[in-house]
Design a protein around this motif. Sequence first.
Motif, PDB file in Angstrom:
ATOM      1  N   ARG A 171       0.690  -1.170  -0.063  1.00 25.75           N
ATOM      2  CA  ARG A 171      -0.146   0.047  -0.220  1.00 25.75           C
ATOM      3  C   ARG A 171       0.911   1.295  -0.117  1.00 25.75           C
ATOM      4  N   LEU A 172       0.308   2.291  -0.649  1.00 28.35           N
ATOM      5  CA  LEU A 172       0.871   3.642  -0.839  1.00 28.35           C
ATOM      6  C   LEU A 172       0.310   4.562   0.158  1.00 28.35           C
ATOM      7  N   LYS A 173       0.520   5.437   0.817  1.00 25.27           N
ATOM      8  CA  LYS A 173       0.162   6.535   1.401  1.00 25.27           C
ATOM      9  C   LYS A 173       0.455   7.845   0.833  1.00 25.27           C
ATOM     10  N   LEU A 174      -0.703   8.659   0.641  1.00 19.56           N
ATOM     11  CA  LEU A 174      -0.664   9.989   0.087  1.00 19.56           C
ATOM     12  C   LEU A 174      -0.962  10.674   1.508  1.00 19.56           C
ATOM     13  N   MET A 175       0.028  11.612   1.733  1.00 24.06           N
ATOM     14  CA  MET A 175      -0.064  12.592   3.123  1.00 24.06           C
ATOM     15  C   MET A 175       0.098  14.168   2.685  1.00 24.06           C
ATOM     16  N   ASN A 176      -0.466  14.843   3.415  1.00 23.81           N
ATOM     17  CA  ASN A 176      -0.143  16.253   3.331  1.00 23.81           C
ATOM     18  C   ASN A 176       1.230  16.519   4.067  1.00 23.81           C
ATOM     19  N   ILE A 177       1.751  17.673   4.171  1.00 26.19           N
ATOM     20  CA  ILE A 177       3.109  18.110   4.757  1.00 26.19           C
ATOM     21  C   ILE A 177       2.932  17.806   6.145  1.00 26.19           C
ATOM     22  N   SER A 178       1.976  17.849   6.866  1.00 27.02           N
ATOM     23  CA  SER A 178       1.786  17.600   8.489  1.00 27.02           C
ATOM     24  C   SER A 178       1.769  16.104   8.682  1.00 27.02           C
ATOM     25  N   GLY A 179       1.897  15.225   7.780  1.00 25.75           N
ATOM     26  CA  GLY A 179       1.810  13.915   7.877  1.00 25.75           C
ATOM     27  C   GLY A 179       0.586  13.001   7.954  1.00 25.75           C
ATOM     28  N   VAL A 180      -0.474  13.894   7.809  1.00 22.67           N
ATOM     29  CA  VAL A 180      -2.066  13.524   7.985  1.00 22.67           C
ATOM     30  C   VAL A 180      -2.123  12.427   6.448  1.00 22.67           C
ATOM     31  N   VAL A 181      -2.587  11.286   6.716  1.00 27.41           N
ATOM     32  CA  VAL A 181      -2.921  10.476   5.505  1.00 27.41           C
ATOM     33  C   VAL A 181      -4.305  11.002   5.012  1.00 27.41           C
ATOM     34  N   LEU A 182      -3.965  11.109   3.747  1.00 32.62           N
ATOM     35  CA  LEU A 182      -5.124  11.602   2.804  1.00 32.62           C
ATOM     36  C   LEU A 182      -5.856  10.382   2.181  1.00 32.62           C
ATOM     37  N   GLN A 183      -5.075   9.463   1.710  1.00 34.89           N
ATOM     38  CA  GLN A 183      -5.589   8.467   0.740  1.00 34.89           C
ATOM     39  C   GLN A 183      -4.365   7.362   1.024  1.00 34.89           C
ATOM     40  N   GLU A 184      -5.006   5.960   0.934  1.00 32.61           N
ATOM     41  CA  GLU A 184      -4.244   4.781   0.855  1.00 32.61           C
ATOM     42  C   GLU A 184      -4.539   4.072  -0.508  1.00 32.61           C
ATOM     43  N   ILE A 185      -3.578   3.778  -1.189  1.00 38.71           N
ATOM     44  CA  ILE A 185      -3.716   3.005  -2.353  1.00 38.71           C
ATOM     45  C   ILE A 185      -3.143   1.721  -2.510  1.00 38.71           C
ATOM     46  N   THR A 186      -3.791   0.679  -2.894  1.00 37.19           N
ATOM     47  CA  THR A 186      -3.377  -0.793  -2.793  1.00 37.19           C
ATOM     48  C   THR A 186      -2.789  -0.796  -4.335  1.00 37.19           C
ATOM     49  N   VAL A 187      -1.447  -1.202  -4.214  1.00 36.57           N
ATOM     50  CA  VAL A 187      -0.563  -1.639  -5.744  1.00 36.57           C
ATOM     51  C   VAL A 187      -1.295  -2.740  -6.102  1.00 36.57           C
ATOM     52  N   LYS A 188      -1.917  -2.694  -7.358  1.00 36.31           N
ATOM     53  CA  LYS A 188      -2.336  -3.913  -8.018  1.00 36.31           C
ATOM     54  C   LYS A 188      -1.291  -3.990  -9.238  1.00 36.31           C
ATOM     55  N   GLN A 189      -0.458  -2.991  -9.754  1.00 37.02           N
ATOM     56  CA  GLN A 189       0.244  -3.305 -10.880  1.00 37.02           C
ATOM     57  C   GLN A 189       1.373  -2.161 -10.849  1.00 37.02           C
ATOM     58  N   GLN A 190       2.249  -2.335 -11.779  1.00 35.01           N
ATOM     59  CA  GLN A 190       3.385  -1.405 -11.618  1.00 35.01           C
ATOM     60  C   GLN A 190       3.186  -0.047 -12.006  1.00 35.01           C
ATOM     61  N   SER A 191       2.280   0.081 -12.761  1.00 39.61           N
ATOM     62  CA  SER A 191       1.808   1.670 -13.070  1.00 39.61           C
ATOM     63  C   SER A 191       0.364   2.133 -12.611  1.00 39.61           C
ATOM     64  N   LEU A 192       0.341   3.062 -12.117  1.00 42.90           N
ATOM     65  CA  LEU A 192      -0.925   3.346 -11.568  1.00 42.90           C
ATOM     66  C   LEU A 192      -1.124   4.886 -11.671  1.00 42.90           C
ATOM     67  N   THR A 193      -2.358   5.378 -11.737  1.00 43.26           N
ATOM     68  CA  THR A 193      -2.615   6.795 -11.890  1.00 43.26           C
ATOM     69  C   THR A 193      -3.388   7.427 -10.706  1.00 43.26           C
ATOM     70  N   LEU A 194      -2.954   8.489  -9.949  1.00 38.80           N
ATOM     71  CA  LEU A 194      -3.724   9.285  -8.821  1.00 38.80           C
ATOM     72  C   LEU A 194      -4.361  10.438  -9.458  1.00 38.80           C
ATOM     73  N   ASP A 195      -5.646  10.502  -8.879  1.00 35.68           N
ATOM     74  CA  ASP A 195      -6.263  11.935  -9.181  1.00 35.68           C
ATOM     75  C   ASP A 195      -6.129  12.706  -8.151  1.00 35.68           C
ATOM     76  N   LEU A 196      -5.212  13.905  -8.335  1.00 31.22           N
ATOM     77  CA  LEU A 196      -5.137  15.039  -7.129  1.00 31.22           C
ATOM     78  C   LEU A 196      -5.912  16.202  -7.388  1.00 31.22           C
ATOM     79  N   ASP A 197      -6.716  16.137  -8.361  1.00 38.90           N
ATOM     80  CA  ASP A 197      -7.623  17.357  -8.565  1.00 38.90           C
ATOM     81  C   ASP A 197      -8.425  17.917  -7.309  1.00 38.90           C
ATOM     82  N   LYS A 198      -8.962  16.984  -6.561  1.00 40.73           N
ATOM     83  CA  LYS A 198      -9.666  17.557  -5.151  1.00 40.73           C
ATOM     84  C   LYS A 198      -8.677  18.157  -4.181  1.00 40.73           C
TER      85      LYS A 198
END
Length: 441
Positions: A393-420
Amino acid sequence: MPGNTYSVTTSYGGCTFTAEKYVDAVTSPVITANGPVTNICPGTPVTLTASSGRRFAWSNDSATQSITVTAPGVYNVLVDGCRSNEIVITHAAGGGLAASGDEVVSNISGNTLLAATGCRAIAFVEPGGSQPLTGSLTAKTWVETAVIYYKGEPYVPRHFEITPAQNAENATARITLYFSQQDFNLFNNDHPAYALPSSENDAVGKAALRIVQYHGNGDNTGLPAGYPVGGSTSIIDPRDGDILWNVDMQRWEVSFEVNGFSGFFVTSSTPLPVSWISFSARRNDASQVVLNWRVNEWAVSHYQIERSLDARNFTPAGILAAQGDGIMEYTFTDPTPVLQQIYYRIRQTDLDGSYSYSRILSVSGIDGEFTAFPNPVGGRLTVQVGKRYIGSRLKLMNISGVVLQEITVKQQSLTLDLDKYASGVYLLSTEDGKVIKLIRQ
């Protein structure tokens, strides 16, 4: 008038009223030039810049704060409706093409016309690319009385040597060389089957034109035989749209990009050892770099693949034998994975021992098989990981370390939508502690 106080006095019913208003001075816009504007050589670019404002209306119908012009004339601009001073550009007498033996030394800090005494034009240089040309540069031209022959290949009588004082082997720029119709006619009289352009509408002649670049230091003759024996050469095929007849100046203007400077000669598309159709590089799943190239080859011995960490000092990575004459495709996998940014080129050697180089390709580095791009990112982020991360799993956090999103890696290339997410700094981490700092624009 501007810069004064104005008052209005009225009387009514025995009472007097006075109102005052100060009108500030308005400064007229001013045009500045980046160099001399009077008695300059025809074709010399002049950049004119207006005072700051929101709206610009130049006398040549341009609408930007700065313009670059080459034509003589009177130039002015309206800035937010206020008219500027006038700049008068005049050309010096003389002009035409350089004579045999003409030489000029110029300091290059931008687009520069290289012209000898009397405004006799040699070439025009536009620095750009990965290692832009800069500093002192010497340009020479020779005009022989007949077609030049070297190792059986014919060349136009007018030829050039353009040499920067620094980084001559790798400096990058766009060059325009100047020729007369007579230069091409002499060549065509000897080689009518492979003729160069005979008029501005000669599409076949334009398609046949090639630039042959001899690398290294030449002798005082400027001829091909004066360059190092066994030295490298490059074949440049200018875009047909960059081979232009200048009606006003009565000359041919041939433009092309270069990587390195030296001697330049014009020939036609008679059979040459190799014509590069395509050249590409990518990484495979093992982080190895895979090179693919497609060529039209003739009398080629082999291809040596070379790599570098700084795009200057190259070392051999492997050799592939040529397959024979005709259109051929090659693939080479560099067996040693290099995770940092790396550069590749191919040295093509002919059966007679002469050689030339392909263009240089850059392959981006990867950090421990965990990378994300583009960075800075606007909205959609591509993440690439090694096979060992699949299922983690990958974690996307803000600069304060708050976890915003956790992503399960299912393949070697994946796309994250950061528009929000708002603009700022974010962190993307793996379970084993690797972290990429992301800049959300």
